[in-house]
Design a protein around this motif. Structure first.
Motif, mmCIF file in Angstrom:
data_model
loop_
_atom_site.group_PDB
_atom_site.id
_atom_site.type_symbol
_atom_site.label_atom_id
_atom_site.label_comp_id
_atom_site.label_asym_id
_atom_site.label_seq_id
_atom_site.Cartn_x
_atom_site.Cartn_y
_atom_site.Cartn_z
ATOM 1 N N MET A 198 1.224 -1.009 0.001
ATOM 2 C CA MET A 198 -0.117 0.168 0.132
ATOM 3 C C MET A 198 0.695 0.827 0.001
ATOM 4 S SD MET A 198 -3.010 1.033 -0.011
ATOM 5 C CE MET A 198 -4.255 0.068 -0.739
ATOM 6 N N ASP A 199 2.425 1.329 0.714
ATOM 7 C CA ASP A 199 3.236 2.713 0.233
ATOM 8 C C ASP A 199 3.406 3.532 -0.819
ATOM 9 O OD1 ASP A 199 3.051 3.474 3.012
ATOM 10 O OD2 ASP A 199 5.081 3.035 3.775
ATOM 11 N N MET A 200 3.257 1.943 -2.309
ATOM 12 C CA MET A 200 3.783 1.852 -3.470
ATOM 13 C C MET A 200 2.824 2.974 -3.794
ATOM 14 S SD MET A 200 5.830 -1.292 -4.185
ATOM 15 C CE MET A 200 7.798 -0.327 -4.925
ATOM 16 N N ILE A 201 1.564 1.992 -3.520
ATOM 17 C CA ILE A 201 0.762 3.066 -3.824
ATOM 18 C C ILE A 201 0.589 4.157 -3.869
ATOM 19 C CG2 ILE A 201 -2.036 2.715 -4.306
ATOM 20 C CD1 ILE A 201 -1.933 -0.099 -3.795
ATOM 21 N N ARG A 202 0.355 4.619 -2.178
ATOM 22 C CA ARG A 202 0.473 6.096 -1.964
ATOM 23 C C ARG A 202 1.679 6.968 -2.308
ATOM 24 N NH1 ARG A 202 -0.073 3.975 3.459
ATOM 25 N NH2 ARG A 202 -2.390 3.159 4.086
ATOM 26 N N ALA A 203 2.373 6.687 -2.534
ATOM 27 C CA ALA A 203 3.961 6.677 -2.945
ATOM 28 C C ALA A 203 3.565 7.856 -4.072
ATOM 29 C CB ALA A 203 4.887 5.951 -3.388
ATOM 30 N N GLY A 204 3.228 6.316 -5.969
ATOM 31 C CA GLY A 204 2.761 6.949 -6.886
ATOM 32 C C GLY A 204 1.595 7.692 -7.033
ATOM 33 N N PHE A 205 0.328 7.476 -6.036
ATOM 34 C CA PHE A 205 -1.202 9.083 -5.766
ATOM 35 C C PHE A 205 0.324 10.504 -5.305
ATOM 36 C CE2 PHE A 205 -3.949 11.053 -4.013
ATOM 37 C CZ PHE A 205 -4.644 11.671 -5.135
ATOM 38 N N GLY A 206 1.079 9.962 -4.451
ATOM 39 C CA GLY A 206 1.887 11.653 -4.492
ATOM 40 C C GLY A 206 2.654 11.933 -4.965
ATOM 41 N N PHE A 313 3.534 14.699 0.219
ATOM 42 C CA PHE A 313 3.425 15.819 1.736
ATOM 43 C C PHE A 313 4.461 16.973 1.094
ATOM 44 C CE2 PHE A 313 6.016 17.109 4.709
ATOM 45 C CZ PHE A 313 5.294 16.916 5.909
ATOM 46 N N ASN A 314 4.777 17.565 0.529
ATOM 47 C CA ASN A 314 5.557 18.868 -0.031
ATOM 48 C C ASN A 314 4.652 19.133 -0.766
ATOM 49 O OD1 ASN A 314 8.445 17.781 1.306
ATOM 50 N ND2 ASN A 314 8.876 17.548 -0.669
ATOM 51 N N THR A 315 3.657 18.745 -1.192
ATOM 52 C CA THR A 315 2.480 19.269 -2.164
ATOM 53 C C THR A 315 1.970 20.360 -1.258
ATOM 54 O OG1 THR A 315 2.420 17.887 -3.536
ATOM 55 C CG2 THR A 315 0.600 19.170 -4.595
ATOM 56 N N ILE A 316 1.268 19.398 -0.251
ATOM 57 C CA ILE A 316 0.784 20.200 1.104
ATOM 58 C C ILE A 316 1.589 21.861 0.775
ATOM 59 C CG2 ILE A 316 -0.688 21.284 3.167
ATOM 60 C CD1 ILE A 316 0.122 18.353 3.604
ATOM 61 N N ALA A 317 3.231 21.646 1.445
ATOM 62 C CA ALA A 317 3.337 23.280 1.533
ATOM 63 C C ALA A 317 3.503 23.128 0.795
ATOM 64 C CB ALA A 317 5.303 22.821 1.889
ATOM 65 N N ILE A 411 -5.950 8.583 2.193
ATOM 66 C CA ILE A 411 -5.054 6.839 1.078
ATOM 67 C C ILE A 411 -4.893 7.199 2.326
ATOM 68 C CG2 ILE A 411 -5.850 8.185 -1.009
ATOM 69 C CD1 ILE A 411 -3.370 7.924 -1.160
ATOM 70 N N GLY A 412 -4.424 7.573 3.557
ATOM 71 C CA GLY A 412 -3.607 7.366 4.652
ATOM 72 C C GLY A 412 -2.186 7.520 4.415
ATOM 73 N N ALA A 413 -1.744 8.847 3.504
ATOM 74 C CA ALA A 413 -0.740 9.154 3.281
ATOM 75 C C ALA A 413 -0.037 9.912 4.093
ATOM 76 C CB ALA A 413 -0.381 9.491 1.185
ATOM 77 N N PRO A 414 1.134 10.643 4.541
ATOM 78 C CA PRO A 414 1.350 10.778 5.727
ATOM 79 C C PRO A 414 1.221 12.605 5.355
ATOM 80 C CG PRO A 414 3.448 10.143 4.553
ATOM 81 C CD PRO A 414 2.664 9.170 4.069
ATOM 82 N N VAL A 415 0.515 13.090 6.267
ATOM 83 C CA VAL A 415 0.632 14.842 6.629
ATOM 84 C C VAL A 415 0.903 15.521 7.518
ATOM 85 C CG1 VAL A 415 -2.220 14.322 5.110
ATOM 86 C CG2 VAL A 415 -1.962 14.661 6.675
ATOM 87 N N LEU A 417 4.596 16.229 9.736
ATOM 88 C CA LEU A 417 6.203 15.653 9.517
ATOM 89 C C LEU A 417 6.597 14.475 10.219
ATOM 90 C CD1 LEU A 417 8.456 18.490 10.840
ATOM 91 C CD2 LEU A 417 8.166 16.783 8.954
ATOM 92 N N LYS A 418 5.855 13.665 11.617
ATOM 93 C CA LYS A 418 5.993 12.654 12.434
ATOM 94 C C LYS A 418 5.055 11.725 11.326
ATOM 95 C CE LYS A 418 4.756 11.753 17.365
ATOM 96 N NZ LYS A 418 3.620 11.094 18.048
ATOM 97 N N GLU A 419 4.430 11.511 10.694
ATOM 98 C CA GLU A 419 3.860 10.618 10.012
ATOM 99 C C GLU A 419 5.065 9.971 9.338
ATOM 100 O OE1 GLU A 419 -1.089 11.831 10.290
ATOM 101 O OE2 GLU A 419 0.340 11.587 8.766
ATOM 102 N N LEU A 420 5.673 11.571 8.748
ATOM 103 C CA LEU A 420 6.469 11.693 7.701
ATOM 104 C C LEU A 420 8.122 11.139 7.592
ATOM 105 C CD1 LEU A 420 6.876 12.431 4.029
ATOM 106 C CD2 LEU A 420 8.492 14.062 5.127
ATOM 107 N N GLY A 421 8.805 11.044 9.159
ATOM 108 C CA GLY A 421 9.669 10.595 9.810
ATOM 109 C C GLY A 421 10.976 11.637 8.643
ATOM 110 N N VAL A 422 10.553 12.542 8.964
ATOM 111 C CA VAL A 422 11.640 13.473 8.379
ATOM 112 C C VAL A 422 11.483 14.820 9.466
ATOM 113 C CG1 VAL A 422 12.548 15.232 6.907
ATOM 114 C CG2 VAL A 422 11.539 12.837 6.009
ATOM 115 N N ASP A 423 13.303 15.228 9.768
ATOM 116 C CA ASP A 423 13.139 16.062 10.791
ATOM 117 C C ASP A 423 13.022 17.042 10.499
ATOM 118 O OD1 ASP A 423 15.927 17.944 10.522
ATOM 119 O OD2 ASP A 423 15.985 15.539 9.575
ATOM 120 N N ARG A 424 12.516 18.844 11.457
ATOM 121 C CA ARG A 424 11.517 19.916 10.724
ATOM 122 C C ARG A 424 12.900 20.460 10.262
ATOM 123 N NH1 ARG A 424 11.770 23.792 15.056
ATOM 124 N NH2 ARG A 424 9.597 25.378 14.543
ATOM 125 N N GLU A 425 14.182 20.591 10.487
ATOM 126 C CA GLU A 425 15.893 21.673 10.484
ATOM 127 C C GLU A 425 15.163 21.488 8.528
ATOM 128 O OE1 GLU A 425 19.293 20.798 12.647
ATOM 129 O OE2 GLU A 425 20.149 22.256 11.010
#
Ligand SMILES: [Zn+2]
Ligand SMILES: [Zn+2]
Length: 466
Positions: A198-206, A313-317, A411-415, A417-425
């Motif tokens: 499912m994560d690969m499907i989510r990635a394609g959709f992202g 995720f970056n498309t939100i920003a 679709i259950g994709a991360p929205v 930072l915590k869900e994404l798992g990338v640091d803020r800086e």
């Protein structure tokens, strides 16, 4: 009498008919476009349907390919390769195979290329690539280098690179994008695609949702820098994105038509890149941010989330930035003053600190293209002032950042930072400096030209990235 023969068929695919075209209509021929260019793609066949792998023998016969080198990794061999092998062993084919075995993920590096060469039989007719991102990147590059055609059997709708002529590889431990060929045919068996992780499907959709931003940035590039732009290509991508978004809520259920729309959109975007000869229709600020995160993580020897997950995720920003810019009521004399006071030393210092071993390349690109030169800065600012109303109109064409967030959430994709798992800086640095990665006008450059990028990043640091 001799005719000067060209394979370009002198017809025009019309913008108003885009909703009627099927992928096959875009293949195997070129056409003269209203943008003044001839568009073509070398892919000849695309089959996306349930049970599509059963059609592989007839596709091989169509191209007269008999000696086949199948390439897969352990996972993709299990989900598709073994079945294909069985089908081909029953036919009149000579089949050789390479199945990459790795403890962790397969990396498209020198070792993988070496294994490829060692196992490749002489006088191979075709490489049959069975997999997704990494297998596709490896095979398209080897196909290009060895001048052996390849056919792609996609096992996951995870990214838009299947139909593109660029191969992101890892050379000397660094991600490097090299030239590659497109496949002769792409086979997407929906029964296999829908069962991808499912994560690969989510990635394609992202990756798909990022096209709202990419196309929007392209329009900004045309307006600010008089960049080449094609309405047909832009419309064909956006039509396909909308179709994919309409069925997005069924992706989690692995619904056949939702998976088909996703896969078709990923392939059409690849075709769009062939049409323009670069990645402009598929990649803008949301991708630059994603590349920035990936680069910083690679410097630290860490792996960042999958490409399309970051892009979504970056498309939100970047859509948040679009909204904020269109709400501005800029004091243009202040904007002009700020643009004239560029602090080059600080810029150099930051680039060296953030881009580390790649800093020289970034600085070189910037100087070569004069991106931050006084003349270019002032020219852009003048254009921004003259065309402000049009800019606001373009920025308003994308869905709001809230809408993007809702679609991704659905679709259950991360929205977060915590869900994404990338640091803020890293993300905050990316907002300000990701634009340096390419000489390509985006909303991040627009925010910088307006002198508001730093403030916006700070605001987002407090609002989103907590
Ligand atoms: Zn065109
Ligand atoms: Zn992408």
């Amino acid at each position: 009498m001799l005719y000067n023969c060209t394979w370009v068929i002198h017809m025009i695919l019309a913008r108003e008919n885009i909703s009627k075209y099927k992928i096959q209509d875009y293949l195997g021929r070129g056409f003269l476009c209203n943008c003044g260019r001839e568009h073509s793609v070398d892919i000849e066949k695309v089959v996306i349907e349930n049970g599509a792998i059963a059609k592989i023998p007839e596709i091989l016969i169509f191209f007269n390919f008999k000696k086949i080198f199948m390439v897969a990794d352990e996972n993709t061999y299990n989900v598709a390769g073994a079945g294909i092998e069985k089908i081909l062993r029953n036919g009149d084919f000579e089949l050789y195979k390479l199945v990459y075995i790795r403890e962790g993920n397969l990396v498209p590096d020198e070792k993988a290329m070496g294994e490829f060469i060692i196992n490749l039989p002489e006088t191979t007719d075709v490489i049959l690539a069975v997999g997704s991102g990494v297998i596709s990147d490896l095979c398209k590059f080897m196909s290009y280098k060895l001048k052996i055609p390849y056919i792609m059997v996609a096992t996951a709708p995870s990214m838009d690179g299947y139909a593109s002529t660029a191969a992101p590889l890892t050379i000397n431990g660094l991600k490097t994008t090299l030239s590659a060929t497109v496949p002769k045919a792409i086979i997407g068996d929906i029964d296999i695609l829908k069962n991808a992780p499912m994560d690969m499907i989510r990635a394609g959709f992202g990756d798909v949702i990022g096209k709202y931003s990419a196309i929007n940035d392209w329009k900004l590039g045309r307006l600010i820098n008089d960049e080449y732009y094609c309405e047909f290509v832009s419309d064909m991508v956006m039509y396909s994105v909308k179709k994919c978004v309409e069925t997005a809520d069924r992706l989690q259920k692995r619904d056949d038509s939702a998976i088909r729309n996703l896969m078709e959109c990923l392939l059409l975007t690849g075709i769009a890149m062939s049409y323009t000869g670069n990645s402009r229709p598929a990649s803008g600020s949301e991708h630059h941010l994603s590349h920035f995160i990936e680069m910083v993580y690679m410097f630290d020897g860490k792996e960042s989330p999958p490409h399309g997950i970051k892009v979504g995720f970056n498309t939100i920003a970047v859509n948040y930035i679009r909204e904020k810019i269109s709400e501005l009521n800029p004091d243009f004399s202040e904007v002009t003053k700020k643009a004239s006071e560029f602090d080059k030393n600080k810029w150099l210092e930051d680039v060296k600190r953030l881009f580390r071993v790649s800093a020289a390349e970034v600085i070189d690109l910037n100087e070569r293209e004069g991106i931050n030169s006084y003349d270019k800065r002032m020219k852009r600012v003048k254009r921004i002032i003259d065309r402000w109303n049009e800019i606001v109109e373009i920025l308003a064409e994308v869905p709001s950042y809230n809408e993007i967030r809702d679609i991704l959430r659905k679709i259950g994709a991360p929205v977060t930072l915590k869900e994404l798992g990338v640091d803020r800086e890293t993300v905050l640095n990316g907002l300000v400096y990701a634009k340096e990665i390419r000489n390509r006008y985006t909303v991040l450059q627009l925010a910088w030209d307006l002198g508001v990028l730093g403030d916006l990043a700070e605001e987002m640091g407090q609002k989103f990235y907590v």
